[in-house]
Design an enzyme around this catalytic site. Sequence first.
Site, PDB file in Angstrom:
ATOM      1  N   ALA A 241      -1.881  28.665 -28.750  1.00  0.00           N
ATOM      2  CA  ALA A 241      -0.435  28.321 -28.736  1.00  0.00           C
ATOM      3  C   ALA A 241       0.388  29.146 -27.735  1.00  0.00           C
ATOM      4  O   ALA A 241       1.619  29.025 -27.712  1.00  0.00           O
ATOM      5  CB  ALA A 241       0.205  28.402 -30.124  1.00  0.00           C
ATOM      6  N   ALA A 242      -0.259  29.943 -26.894  1.00  0.00           N
ATOM      7  CA  ALA A 242       0.503  30.698 -25.882  1.00  0.00           C
ATOM      8  C   ALA A 242       1.181  29.722 -24.915  1.00  0.00           C
ATOM      9  O   ALA A 242       2.368  29.849 -24.598  1.00  0.00           O
ATOM     10  CB  ALA A 242      -0.411  31.648 -25.130  1.00  0.00           C
ATOM     11  N   GLY A 243       0.419  28.721 -24.448  1.00  0.00           N
ATOM     12  CA  GLY A 243       0.978  27.714 -23.535  1.00  0.00           C
ATOM     13  C   GLY A 243       2.072  26.903 -24.223  1.00  0.00           C
ATOM     14  O   GLY A 243       3.078  26.548 -23.606  1.00  0.00           O
TER      15      GLY A 243
HETATM   16  O1  RIB Z   1      -2.378  24.587 -28.063  1.00  0.00           O
HETATM   17  C1  RIB Z   1      -2.964  25.004 -29.262  1.00  0.00           C
HETATM   18  C2  RIB Z   1      -3.233  23.829 -30.147  1.00  0.00           C
HETATM   19  O2  RIB Z   1      -4.213  23.004 -29.535  1.00  0.00           O
HETATM   20  C3  RIB Z   1      -3.797  24.160 -31.494  1.00  0.00           C
HETATM   21  O3  RIB Z   1      -2.814  24.411 -32.452  1.00  0.00           O
HETATM   22  C4  RIB Z   1      -4.689  22.969 -31.797  1.00  0.00           C
HETATM   23  O4  RIB Z   1      -4.271  22.216 -32.890  1.00  0.00           O
HETATM   24  C5  RIB Z   1      -4.721  22.141 -30.522  1.00  0.00           C
HETATM   25  O5  RIB Z   1      -3.854  21.084 -30.576  1.00  0.00           O
END
Ligand code: RIB
Length: 293
Positions: A241-243
């Site tokens: 989830a950084a991006g």
């Molecule tokens: O970008 C991270 C996300 O990629 C995760 O939360 C996962 O569910 C996928 O969608």
Amino acid sequence: MKRILVLGSINIDHSYELERIVRPGETVASRAYRTAWGGKGLNQAIALAKAGAETALAAQLSAGDRPGLEKFCAPFGLDLSKVRGLDCPSGHAIIQVESSGQNSIIIAAGANGRMEDETISAVDDYGPGDILLLQNEVDRMPEIIRRGKEQGMTVALNPSPYTSEMLDWPLELVDIFILNETEGEYISGSAQVEEMLGALAAKFPAAGIVLTLGAQGSIYRRGEEEHRAAALKVEAVDTTAAGDTYTGYFLAGLLQGKNVKEAMVLATRAAAITVSRPGAAGSIPLAKEVENW
Ligand code: RIB
């Protein structure tokens, strides 16, 4: 104030902490396992809401999972009125997180892969000046891009995860791309950063292009205009989830009147906090945490 609609995925993330990501043919015991809310659509919507932008999410999940999502999102005011519960499983992700913080993700579409007309019609409540933020974890994407543009919305696309059919999408209608090096390479056909930026800018001359480069920071290009933001050094616990955090905070910054460089700096700080914590949606910081960091 301008509004933002995120039309995208919701996943239930199954995360496994490992010494290192599993190799082909190998069986490895995990050190820890947890489930949490994720999905690029939900994560980016949460980042926007936590950053203080007026945000709604249009998405689909299993009807039985809806109450849990509402409870999770209640503290930060994300509008879930356009999230629809269906009679099918929610999307999910299997995430390996190794000790360096790097991850490896498999997604299974579930409800994300059967977008219904009623969910897509959320776009009709928006108009010129509003932003439509999209990723690539739901189906019917070309139609959704066109629909947003027909409404006069600014279309922002995080082309993640990359799939080859994306090259046939009406990408010329996209106003803002927020993408990483891998996605940039696929779309531009070039692996070298400067060439990649040049190729993307030539291909989409009217679009703003934000290229995120991990430890190398991020670069914005729009025609001749260019801005760079350096990365911040943090101990990475989990890069999941950084991006998404960068994308949400960058657009929230623009909506709140920051210039492009200021929005990049804000997004970089927020993403640095996200990588220092485990998990996806739950690891995204509040605006106050970003200010005080
Ligand atoms: O970008 C991270 C996300 O990629 C995760 O939360 C996962 O569910 C996928 O969608």
